[in-house]
Design a protein around this motif. Structure first.
Motif, PDB file in Angstrom:
ATOM      1  N   GLN A   6       0.743  -0.741   0.353  1.00  0.00           N
ATOM      2  CA  GLN A   6      -0.346  -0.011   0.188  1.00  0.00           C
ATOM      3  C   GLN A   6       0.725   0.999   0.259  1.00  0.00           C
ATOM      4  O   GLN A   6       1.878   0.842   0.415  1.00  0.00           O
ATOM      5  N   ARG A   8       1.243   5.205   0.399  1.00  0.00           N
ATOM      6  CA  ARG A   8       0.131   5.848   1.882  1.00  0.00           C
ATOM      7  C   ARG A   8       0.904   7.331   1.134  1.00  0.00           C
ATOM      8  O   ARG A   8       2.105   7.344   2.150  1.00  0.00           O
ATOM      9  N   ARG A  31       3.028  -1.116  13.862  1.00  0.00           N
ATOM     10  CA  ARG A  31       3.484  -1.966  12.073  1.00  0.00           C
ATOM     11  C   ARG A  31       3.636  -3.319  12.112  1.00  0.00           C
ATOM     12  O   ARG A  31       2.629  -4.201  12.403  1.00  0.00           O
ATOM     13  N   PHE A  36       3.006  -6.472   9.142  1.00  0.00           N
ATOM     14  CA  PHE A  36       3.125  -4.984   8.461  1.00  0.00           C
ATOM     15  C   PHE A  36       5.101  -4.533   7.870  1.00  0.00           C
ATOM     16  O   PHE A  36       5.680  -4.688   9.341  1.00  0.00           O
ATOM     17  N   PHE A  63      -4.875  -7.758   3.751  1.00  0.00           N
ATOM     18  CA  PHE A  63      -4.758  -6.034   4.094  1.00  0.00           C
ATOM     19  C   PHE A  63      -4.993  -5.847   4.914  1.00  0.00           C
ATOM     20  O   PHE A  63      -5.215  -4.997   6.274  1.00  0.00           O
ATOM     21  N   ARG A  64      -6.424  -5.419   4.565  1.00  0.00           N
ATOM     22  CA  ARG A  64      -7.869  -4.926   5.179  1.00  0.00           C
ATOM     23  C   ARG A  64      -7.214  -5.451   5.817  1.00  0.00           C
ATOM     24  O   ARG A  64      -8.607  -5.039   7.236  1.00  0.00           O
ATOM     25  N   GLU A  67      -5.302  -4.696   8.669  1.00  0.00           N
ATOM     26  CA  GLU A  67      -5.065  -3.307   8.535  1.00  0.00           C
ATOM     27  C   GLU A  67      -5.874  -2.868  10.193  1.00  0.00           C
ATOM     28  O   GLU A  67      -6.508  -2.361  10.594  1.00  0.00           O
ATOM     29  N   TYR A  70      -5.255  -3.978  13.973  1.00  0.00           N
ATOM     30  CA  TYR A  70      -4.468  -2.626  14.081  1.00  0.00           C
ATOM     31  C   TYR A  70      -4.836  -1.586  14.435  1.00  0.00           C
ATOM     32  O   TYR A  70      -4.721  -1.457  15.320  1.00  0.00           O
ATOM     33  N   ASN A  71      -6.084  -1.698  13.304  1.00  0.00           N
ATOM     34  CA  ASN A  71      -6.320   0.439  14.097  1.00  0.00           C
ATOM     35  C   ASN A  71      -7.141  -0.118  14.817  1.00  0.00           C
ATOM     36  O   ASN A  71      -7.316   1.237  16.216  1.00  0.00           O
ATOM     37  N   ARG A  76      -1.625   0.700  18.272  1.00  0.00           N
ATOM     38  CA  ARG A  76      -1.296   1.827  17.752  1.00  0.00           C
ATOM     39  C   ARG A  76      -1.906   2.999  18.741  1.00  0.00           C
ATOM     40  O   ARG A  76      -1.741   4.076  18.688  1.00  0.00           O
ATOM     41  N   ASN A  92      -4.513   6.169   0.406  1.00  0.00           N
ATOM     42  CA  ASN A  92      -3.807   5.576   0.251  1.00  0.00           C
ATOM     43  C   ASN A  92      -4.597   4.917  -0.873  1.00  0.00           C
ATOM     44  O   ASN A  92      -5.401   4.305  -1.154  1.00  0.00           O
TER      45      ASN A  92
END
Length: 99
Positions: A6, A8, A31, A36, A63-64, A67, A70-71, A76, A92
């Motif tokens: 990705q 960004r 990350r 990541f 990935f989504r 993520e 992670y988000n 984070r 992104n």
């Protein structure tokens, strides 16, 4: 194995790039904890832009999924407690090698 990358791109408030660049390394271990890999990070001073790429093994769906975890993570959230809040816009997108 498939790797998804990705790109960004962040617009940063004029005169605040140093604040963002000083903060940015604090997010990298978080990350990495989620699998990541940051491939590159660039400062475009002339356009007040910060551009970086991040990779994860798997396809775009994976990935989504990662993520999203992670988000929502407390790690984070803790890293973002010190975020300088200077990003005014971001774009992104998933990218692939041109050759």
């Amino acid at each position: 194995m498939t790797t998804t990358v990705q790109l960004r791109r962040y617009s940063v408030e004029p005169g605040r790039m140093a604040d963002f660049v000083a903060w940015f390394p604090s997010i990298l271990p978080v990350r990495e904890q989620y699998g990541f890999r940051v491939l590159e990070a660039w400062v475009d001073e002339a356009n007040d832009a910060f551009v970086w790429s991040v990779a994860l093994d798997g396809d775009e769906d994976r990935f989504r999924e990662v993520e999203a975890v992670y988000n929502a993570s407390p790690e984070r959230a803790a890293a973002f407690e010190a975020f300088p809040g200077v990003v005014t816009a971001q774009l992104n997108s998933f990218v692939r090698p041109a050759r």
